[in-house]
Design a protein around this motif. Structure first.
Motif, PDB file in Angstrom:
ATOM      1  N   THR A 118     -15.789   8.904  -7.170  1.00 53.10           N
ATOM      2  CA  THR A 118     -15.560   7.833  -6.658  1.00 53.10           C
ATOM      3  C   THR A 118     -16.479   7.443  -5.706  1.00 53.10           C
ATOM      4  O   THR A 118     -17.310   7.951  -4.819  1.00 53.10           O
ATOM      5  CB  THR A 118     -14.343   8.041  -5.586  1.00 53.10           C
ATOM      6  N   THR A 164       0.822  -1.191   0.215  1.00 48.69           N
ATOM      7  CA  THR A 164       0.029   0.219   0.100  1.00 48.69           C
ATOM      8  C   THR A 164       0.793   1.209  -0.004  1.00 48.69           C
ATOM      9  O   THR A 164       2.044   1.114   0.245  1.00 48.69           O
ATOM     10  CB  THR A 164      -1.066   0.097   1.143  1.00 48.69           C
ATOM     11  N   THR A 177      -8.175  -3.190   1.959  1.00 52.22           N
ATOM     12  CA  THR A 177      -7.389  -2.925   1.004  1.00 52.22           C
ATOM     13  C   THR A 177      -7.136  -4.209  -0.027  1.00 52.22           C
ATOM     14  O   THR A 177      -6.864  -3.830  -1.092  1.00 52.22           O
ATOM     15  CB  THR A 177      -6.038  -2.386   1.652  1.00 52.22           C
ATOM     16  N   ARG A 218      -9.159  -6.155  -1.045  1.00 51.57           N
ATOM     17  CA  ARG A 218     -10.199  -6.018  -1.926  1.00 51.57           C
ATOM     18  C   ARG A 218      -9.874  -5.048  -3.142  1.00 51.57           C
ATOM     19  O   ARG A 218     -10.694  -4.892  -4.057  1.00 51.57           O
ATOM     20  CB  ARG A 218     -11.488  -5.721  -1.329  1.00 51.57           C
ATOM     21  N   GLY A 219      -8.824  -4.126  -3.025  1.00 51.65           N
ATOM     22  CA  GLY A 219      -8.528  -3.251  -3.975  1.00 51.65           C
ATOM     23  C   GLY A 219      -9.150  -1.890  -3.582  1.00 51.65           C
ATOM     24  O   GLY A 219      -9.215  -0.954  -4.564  1.00 51.65           O
ATOM     25  N   TRP A 220      -9.741  -1.714  -2.190  1.00 53.65           N
ATOM     26  CA  TRP A 220     -10.295  -0.426  -2.075  1.00 53.65           C
ATOM     27  C   TRP A 220      -9.365   0.583  -1.516  1.00 53.65           C
ATOM     28  O   TRP A 220      -8.521   0.025  -0.719  1.00 53.65           O
ATOM     29  CB  TRP A 220     -11.315  -0.859  -1.100  1.00 53.65           C
ATOM     30  N   ASP A 242      -1.359  -1.557  -6.297  1.00 49.81           N
ATOM     31  CA  ASP A 242      -1.459  -2.820  -6.974  1.00 49.81           C
ATOM     32  C   ASP A 242      -1.345  -2.534  -8.635  1.00 49.81           C
ATOM     33  O   ASP A 242      -1.804  -3.408  -9.393  1.00 49.81           O
ATOM     34  CB  ASP A 242      -3.017  -3.318  -6.737  1.00 49.81           C
ATOM     35  N   GLY A 243      -0.810  -1.145  -8.927  1.00 53.46           N
ATOM     36  CA  GLY A 243      -0.940  -1.213 -10.512  1.00 53.46           C
ATOM     37  C   GLY A 243      -2.216  -0.333 -10.917  1.00 53.46           C
ATOM     38  O   GLY A 243      -2.141  -0.090 -12.077  1.00 53.46           O
ATOM     39  N   ARG A 244      -3.193  -0.555 -10.246  1.00 53.05           N
ATOM     40  CA  ARG A 244      -4.435  -0.151 -10.766  1.00 53.05           C
ATOM     41  C   ARG A 244      -4.392   1.336 -11.038  1.00 53.05           C
ATOM     42  O   ARG A 244      -4.313   2.098 -10.192  1.00 53.05           O
ATOM     43  CB  ARG A 244      -5.580  -0.570  -9.812  1.00 53.05           C
ATOM     44  N   THR A 245      -4.910   1.700 -12.271  1.00 49.76           N
ATOM     45  CA  THR A 245      -4.879   3.217 -12.531  1.00 49.76           C
ATOM     46  C   THR A 245      -6.342   3.731 -12.729  1.00 49.76           C
ATOM     47  O   THR A 245      -6.607   4.891 -12.740  1.00 49.76           O
ATOM     48  CB  THR A 245      -4.164   3.414 -13.757  1.00 49.76           C
ATOM     49  N   GLY A 246      -7.406   2.754 -13.042  1.00 44.41           N
ATOM     50  CA  GLY A 246      -8.671   3.402 -13.099  1.00 44.41           C
ATOM     51  C   GLY A 246      -9.245   3.571 -11.777  1.00 44.41           C
ATOM     52  O   GLY A 246      -8.739   3.427 -10.522  1.00 44.41           O
ATOM     53  N   ARG A 263     -11.411   3.361  -8.282  1.00 38.40           N
ATOM     54  CA  ARG A 263     -11.604   2.344  -7.297  1.00 38.40           C
ATOM     55  C   ARG A 263     -12.535   2.888  -6.180  1.00 38.40           C
ATOM     56  O   ARG A 263     -12.556   4.144  -5.918  1.00 38.40           O
ATOM     57  CB  ARG A 263     -10.230   1.903  -6.646  1.00 38.40           C
TER      58      ARG A 263
END
Length: 384
Positions: A178, A56, A127, A129-131, A84-88, A90
């Motif tokens: 968001t 994180t 976190t 969960r990608g949140w 996590d590399g996510r750019t979109g 969340r």
């Protein structure tokens, strides 16, 4: 790497421009601006346990909020975003912790880098969960002043303004679009409930999808009466300290005996677990020369934190242990009835045989699953 470098550069610039204590000097400068505006930002770390790193990024923030009386104040907190590399887009959870104590060192943000914050493991599951998660320290817990413990209006605003601050944080990847979930248990359940009730009028621009609140002390006078002569009386005194912090005209010191003053001083300067506080004494008469909770001004102040007087404008997941010895199950059931009577969409989930701590642990994952369904756009009718 380019995204991370840009984020760190933006945070560094913001930290330098705001400074560790906000713009300029004095309280007026620190509280200028809109609720949710960032006053200070600094990189930090989020660890669920000592020496247990997580994938994180985290920032310690100070942000503008509002007291129970409607005055501007500054509150601190922590923003945690999965690396996590996510750019979109969340989801964001604005998370309210349960009782930790009254000293600044008890603040969740103080414990996260060391891995000593009690609910960090539950937050870590969010976190994973990608949140993204923002955790308020509440008024006076990590910033100047005494923590306004159990003062519902101040807590609810701090929770909503934490979400606003997270969305305005450079590098966090969050925007005004968001999707937001509100979550908390015990004191945090009270704060989450207040945030749910205040959302429509106080922070309508937040894209709140739902609230999960557990073990909620929705009626402080009923909770106090339940704990009279029992081990929860120490928590009642903590609540009195918090109310006095929000409303100094209550003059708590005028009601305390010498033993009571020692306990108040101890609580203000230490982090105290629920079981520690609960074992200090059994009756308020042991620490007071007269009971403040019988006074009309005190009763009005406590009733000002009652939940159930207005309907949340988004669905609510409400859960409570059936064997809770600190916050009676009947108090949670009454809140459900009050919200249902006002046509709120309430999903009610008793935790069978759950006492207070078990309710927090057993109810956390189902509550997060319910929020996940809200983020996925699944309809909920409630079960009133």
């Amino acid at each position: 790497m380019h995204v991370r470098t840009a984020a760190l550069t933006a945070v560094a610039a913001l930290t330098l421009s705001l400074g560790p204590n906000g713009p300029g000097q004095g309280g007026a400068a620190r509280t200028a601006g809109r609720p949710g505006d960032l006053v200070g930002v600094a990189p930090t770390a989020f660890r669920p346990l000592p020496r247990a790193p997580t994938a994180t990024r985290a920032w310690h923030i100070e942000y503008r909020s509002t007291t129970a009386k409607g005055a501007p104040n500054t509150v601190s907190g922590t923003v945690i975003v999965p690396a996590d590399g996510r750019t979109g887009p969340r989801p964001l959870i604005t998370y309210a912790v349960g009782t930790v104590g009254l000293a600044d060192g008890c603040a969740p943000s103080a414990g996260f880098p060391r891995g000593t914050t009690a609910e960090a493991n539950l937050i870590h599951l969010l976190t994973l969960r990608g949140w993204a998660v923002v955790v308020t320290d509440y008024e006076g817990l990590g910033t100047p002043g005494v923590h306004t413990y159990t003062v519902g209006p101040a807590e609810g605003r701090a929770v909503l303004d934490a979400a606003r601050a997270a969305e305005r944080l450079p590098g966090a990847g969050l925007t005004r679009r968001t999707p937001v979930g509100i979550m908390g248990y015990s004191q945090g359940g009270q704060a989450a409930g207040w945030a749910a009730e205040l959302h429509r009028d106080y922070a309508p621009e937040l894209n709140v999808k739902g609230t999960a609140a557990g073990g909620v002390p929705a009626d402080l006078l009923k909770v106090a009466a339940h704990n009279h002569g029992r081990t929860g009386a120490g928590l009642v005194l903590m609540s009195a300290i918090g109310q006095n912090a929000a409303y100094p005209e209550l003059r708590l010191d005028a009601y305390l005996n010498e033993r009571g003053r020692r306990y108040v001083d101890f609580m203000k300067h230490n982090c105290v677990a629920i079981d520690t506080v609960a074992g200090l004494f059994h009756e308020m008469s042991e620490v007071t020369v007269r009971d403040p909770l019988r006074r009309p001004d005190w009763r009005r102040a406590l009733h000002a934190s009652d939940l159930g007087t207005r309907a949340p404008d988004r669905p609510v997941y409400l859960y409570h242990g059936t064997a809770d010895r600190l916050i009676p199950y009947a108090v949670g059931a009454r809140l459900r009835a009050d919200w249902c009577a006002r046509r709120a969409a309430v999903s009610w989930r008793p935790v069978p045989l759950g006492e207070h701590v078990i309710g927090a642990i057993a109810g956390a994952v189902p509550a997060a699953d319910w929020l996940a369904d809200r983020f996925d756009g699944k309809r909920v009718r409630g079960d009133c």
